[in-house]
Design a protein around this motif. Structure first.
Motif, PDB file in Angstrom:
ATOM      1  N   ASP A  23      42.068  24.961  51.325  1.00 16.92           N
ATOM      2  CA  ASP A  23      42.134  26.407  51.589  1.00 16.92           C
ATOM      3  C   ASP A  23      42.689  27.249  50.455  1.00 16.92           C
ATOM      4  O   ASP A  23      42.816  28.461  50.606  1.00 16.92           O
ATOM      5  N   ALA A  24      43.003  26.621  49.335  1.00 13.53           N
ATOM      6  CA  ALA A  24      43.471  27.431  48.191  1.00 13.53           C
ATOM      7  C   ALA A  24      42.320  28.228  47.587  1.00 13.53           C
ATOM      8  O   ALA A  24      42.538  29.190  46.853  1.00 13.53           O
ATOM      9  N   GLY A  25      41.078  27.797  47.876  1.00 14.35           N
ATOM     10  CA  GLY A  25      39.926  28.543  47.374  1.00 14.35           C
ATOM     11  C   GLY A  25      39.049  27.748  46.406  1.00 14.35           C
ATOM     12  O   GLY A  25      38.286  28.327  45.638  1.00 14.35           O
ATOM     13  N   LYS A  26      39.106  26.422  46.484  1.00 16.39           N
ATOM     14  CA  LYS A  26      38.335  25.595  45.539  1.00 16.39           C
ATOM     15  C   LYS A  26      36.830  25.841  45.672  1.00 16.39           C
ATOM     16  O   LYS A  26      36.144  26.031  44.663  1.00 16.39           O
ATOM     17  N   SER A  27      36.337  25.840  46.911  1.00 18.25           N
ATOM     18  CA  SER A  27      34.885  26.047  47.079  1.00 18.25           C
ATOM     19  C   SER A  27      34.502  27.439  46.608  1.00 18.25           C
ATOM     20  O   SER A  27      33.477  27.621  45.944  1.00 18.25           O
ATOM     21  N   THR A  28      35.333  28.416  46.943  1.00 14.51           N
ATOM     22  CA  THR A  28      35.043  29.793  46.545  1.00 14.51           C
ATOM     23  C   THR A  28      35.050  29.902  45.023  1.00 14.51           C
ATOM     24  O   THR A  28      34.165  30.534  44.434  1.00 14.51           O
ATOM     25  N   LYS A  49      29.371  23.074  53.073  1.00 15.81           N
ATOM     26  CA  LYS A  49      30.481  23.209  54.005  1.00 15.81           C
ATOM     27  C   LYS A  49      30.039  24.052  55.196  1.00 15.81           C
ATOM     28  O   LYS A  49      29.219  24.941  55.052  1.00 15.81           O
ATOM     29  N   HIS A  97      40.334  18.369  52.216  1.00 13.63           N
ATOM     30  CA  HIS A  97      40.246  18.432  53.676  1.00 13.63           C
ATOM     31  C   HIS A  97      40.223  17.015  54.237  1.00 13.63           C
ATOM     32  O   HIS A  97      40.932  16.136  53.748  1.00 13.63           O
ATOM     33  N   ASN A 147      45.522  31.933  42.616  1.00 16.23           N
ATOM     34  CA  ASN A 147      44.376  32.580  43.286  1.00 16.23           C
ATOM     35  C   ASN A 147      44.827  33.459  44.459  1.00 16.23           C
ATOM     36  O   ASN A 147      45.972  33.410  44.885  1.00 16.23           O
ATOM     37  N   LYS A 148      43.899  34.232  44.955  1.00 16.46           N
ATOM     38  CA  LYS A 148      44.084  35.146  46.100  1.00 16.46           C
ATOM     39  C   LYS A 148      45.068  36.259  45.745  1.00 16.46           C
ATOM     40  O   LYS A 148      45.862  36.677  46.579  1.00 16.46           O
ATOM     41  N   ASP A 150      44.487  39.170  45.385  1.00 20.53           N
ATOM     42  CA  ASP A 150      44.131  40.399  46.104  1.00 20.53           C
ATOM     43  C   ASP A 150      44.850  40.488  47.445  1.00 20.53           C
ATOM     44  O   ASP A 150      44.748  41.491  48.144  1.00 20.53           O
ATOM     45  N   ARG A 151      45.526  39.386  47.824  1.00 20.75           N
ATOM     46  CA  ARG A 151      46.197  39.367  49.122  1.00 20.75           C
ATOM     47  C   ARG A 151      47.714  39.335  48.906  1.00 20.75           C
ATOM     48  O   ARG A 151      48.171  38.808  47.892  1.00 20.75           O
ATOM     49  N   SER A 260      41.178  36.343  41.691  1.00 25.80           N
ATOM     50  CA  SER A 260      40.776  36.494  43.078  1.00 25.80           C
ATOM     51  C   SER A 260      39.361  35.924  43.129  1.00 25.80           C
ATOM     52  O   SER A 260      38.393  36.606  42.804  1.00 25.80           O
ATOM     53  N   ALA A 261      39.290  34.639  43.469  1.00 21.06           N
ATOM     54  CA  ALA A 261      37.980  33.980  43.438  1.00 21.06           C
ATOM     55  C   ALA A 261      37.023  34.650  44.420  1.00 21.06           C
ATOM     56  O   ALA A 261      35.840  34.817  44.137  1.00 21.06           O
ATOM     57  N   ALA A 262      37.564  35.057  45.574  1.00 18.65           N
ATOM     58  CA  ALA A 262      36.700  35.654  46.600  1.00 18.65           C
ATOM     59  C   ALA A 262      36.095  36.964  46.118  1.00 18.65           C
ATOM     60  O   ALA A 262      34.997  37.327  46.522  1.00 18.65           O
TER      61      ALA A 262
END
Ligand code: G4P
Length: 532
Positions: A23-28, A49, A97, A147-148, A150-151, A260-262
């Protein structure tokens, strides 16, 4: 192929993996990297996924049922740098996961660098720490990505402090956030001194436009957030946190980027840092410690063997990382451990979960070899001039289960099957006099390895097994002379691996620490550190 061609192909390649906690954003991030590099036009086609666009494959039924990717896949894409150099990026997936397994660690034996991806709100998390230890042990240079941004999250300086104090890695930020997590305006590029302004894009579906603003105009653009960023960067410099290439290559310092990968921010900078600073393939040390140069005849190292990808054919595909020379499909290689020829008519490249025939590969590339029943993780393949690379280390298992034969008439198949899974490195197999040969203990880094073992025993070997979990979580190597003493302790058990190594199993790390405190003379060694 000339030596020069090999040299120039190797030097434009970067082979790396992302290490992170789920959930750290690897796929993103993976999707964003590929999007920026423009290998695919729309983010979302990389991983199958759940919730994302699945790629069609004939993977294991188990995997289909769960809708997640079990295999570690190698993703290759081209990237033209800001300086106009055409690079080839090989991104090796480290399954997380429920897929976390010994293969996740093994992938790290095949990369030249790693990106440590951290969620800005969470900091260092357990799985990241485990993967980091493997990188440190193998001296793999690490680029840190926060990462993230933006949050809402933690303060950037606090995160730097955590990295320095908890894992002893000196963070050397290359960019620094302008504005706090959740309310940021962009980053200060510490190398140019400029402000890179962040622009939001709808849904992050396209590459975020980045606006480069000269330092003198940055205050006007970002106000006091810019002044704070400048002050904090001065603090960083005073603290010795400027980029240090030697320390980076030595795995003692890590360049840091904020992303911010997203929203696709900072991804360009990561690609630039990877191509400018991360090391290209540089040959590899053989078992005798001699370096095989990239332009030596072909050699590759098998870091993973995937079974059952195509249930109709009992296909087995070995993933090998090229260390030297050129690979042409059809080449007949030598399997170092047996001296036997290995035909490569079925070589494949693997993009996400889709396979395509591969014709040529260079140092740093990953080749998928089908019909690879004879190959095991850790094997070396070569052409012309023999070489043998050091074996793959076995990593510290954290899950243990007794395997029992579910069908008494399949006694022989049971024994043979367990032996085969052990040899192939699907699980580690432990035995003890106390438990006897009928009840070997399977040891794994992640519980998915048990599922794979049980699936293969039932479907391929024809000897279904029953698994009974044991309440151990930690294994340490114990010297032969101490085995009896340690084995007599309560809540502890010593078992022997097939290679003769004795492992003391403890229910948890507190129990281990208690034992060490009470018995300071008994040497217990951790697995990764003790081997390889
Ligand atoms: P993983 O592969 O490391 O497990 O992480 P993944 O990319 O699946 O990301 C986990 C969640 O974090 C996803 O949200 C994803 O959108 C989100 N995320 C990743 N990078 C960023 C970022 O830079 N900023 C923010 N704000 N979120 C990010 P999800 O709700 O689980 O899924 P989704 O519906 O958004 O896809």
């Amino acid at each position: 192929m000339t030596d020069n061609a090999v040299h120039s192909e190797a030097s434009r390649r970067r082979t790396f993996a992302v290490i992170s906690h789920p959930d750290a954003g690897k796929s993103t991030l993976t999707e964003a990297l590929v999007l920026h590099a423009k290998a695919i036009t729309e983010a979302g086609a990389v991983h199958g996924k759940s919730g994302r666009r699945a790629t069609v494959s004939d993977w294991m039924e188990m995997e289909k049922a769960r809708g997640i990717s079990i295999t570690s896949t190698a993703l290759q894409f081209g990237y033209r740098t800001a300086r106009g150099q055409d690079c080839v990026i090989n991104l090796l997936d480290t399954p997380g996961h429920a897929d976390f397994s010994e293969d996740t660690y093994r992938v790290l034996t095949a990369v030249d660098s790693a990106v440590m991806l951290i969620d800005a709100a969470k900091g260092l998390e357990p799985q990241t720490l485990k993967l980091f230890q493997v990188c440190r042990h193998r001296r793999i240079p690490i680029i840190t990505v926060i990462n993230k941004w933006d949050r809402p999250g933690r303060h950037a300086l606090e995160l730097m402090d955590e990295i320095a104090t908890r894992i002893g890695l000196r963070p050397t930020p290359l960019t620094w956030p302008v504005g706090i997590a959740g309310d940021f305006q962009g980053v200060l590029d510490r190398r140019s001194g400029n402000f890179i302004r962040f622009t939001r894009t709808a849904g992050g579906a396209t590459a975020a436009p980045e606006e480069h603003i000269a330092a003198e105009d940055a205050h006007g653009a970002a106000g006091v957030d810019w002044d704070t960023a400048v002050e904090e960067c001065e603090l960083l410099s005073a603290d010795g946190s400027d980029f240090d290439r030697e320390a980076f290559l030595d795995c003692t310092a890590s360049p840091v980027l904020f992303t911010s990968a997203a929203l696709n921010f900072g991804v360009n900078q990561l690609l630039d840092v990877l191509t400018e600073l991360a090391p290209p393939p540089g040959g590899a040390l053989d078992v005798d410690g001699n370096r095989r140069a990239t332009d030596a005849p072909f050699s590759a190292f098998v870091f993973k063997v995937q079974a059952g990808m195509d249930s109709a054919h009992r296909d087995r595909i070995a993933f090998a990382r090229v260390y030297s020379g050129t690979f042409e499909r059809g080449d007949v290689l030598t399997h170092a451990v047996t001296g036997k020829p290995f035909v490569t008519k079925y070589a494949q490249s693997v993009f996400g979960q889709q396979r395509a025939t591969l014709d040529t590969a260079w140092p740093g590339d990953v080749i998928g070899l089908a019909n690879a029943a004879a190959l095991r993780p850790g094997d070396t393949l070569y052409c012309d001039v023999p070489v043998q690379y050091p074996p793959i280390p076995s990593f510290s298992p954290e899950h243990f289960a007794v395997a029992r034969n579910a069908d008494p008439s399949k006694h022989k198949q049971f024994r043979r099957g367990i032996e085969q899974l052990d040899q192939e490195g699907v699980v580690q197999v432990l035995r003890s006099d106390r438990r006897g040969d009928q009840a070997p203990v399977l040891a794994a880094v992640g519980p998915m390895q048990f599922e794979v073992a049980a699936h293969r025993m039932a479907t391929e070997i024809g000897a279904p097994i029953m698994l009974e979990s044991l309440a151990y979580q930690v294994a340490r190597i114990v010297d032969p002379g101490d085995v009896d003493f340690v084995d007599r302790q309560s809540l502890t058990e010593v078992m022997t691996r097939t290679d003769g190594v004795h492992l003391a199993l403890f229910s948890n790390s507190w129990r281990l620490q208690g034992f060490q405190r009470d018995n300071p003379d008994i040497q217990l060694r951790s697995l990764v550190a003790a081997e390889g």
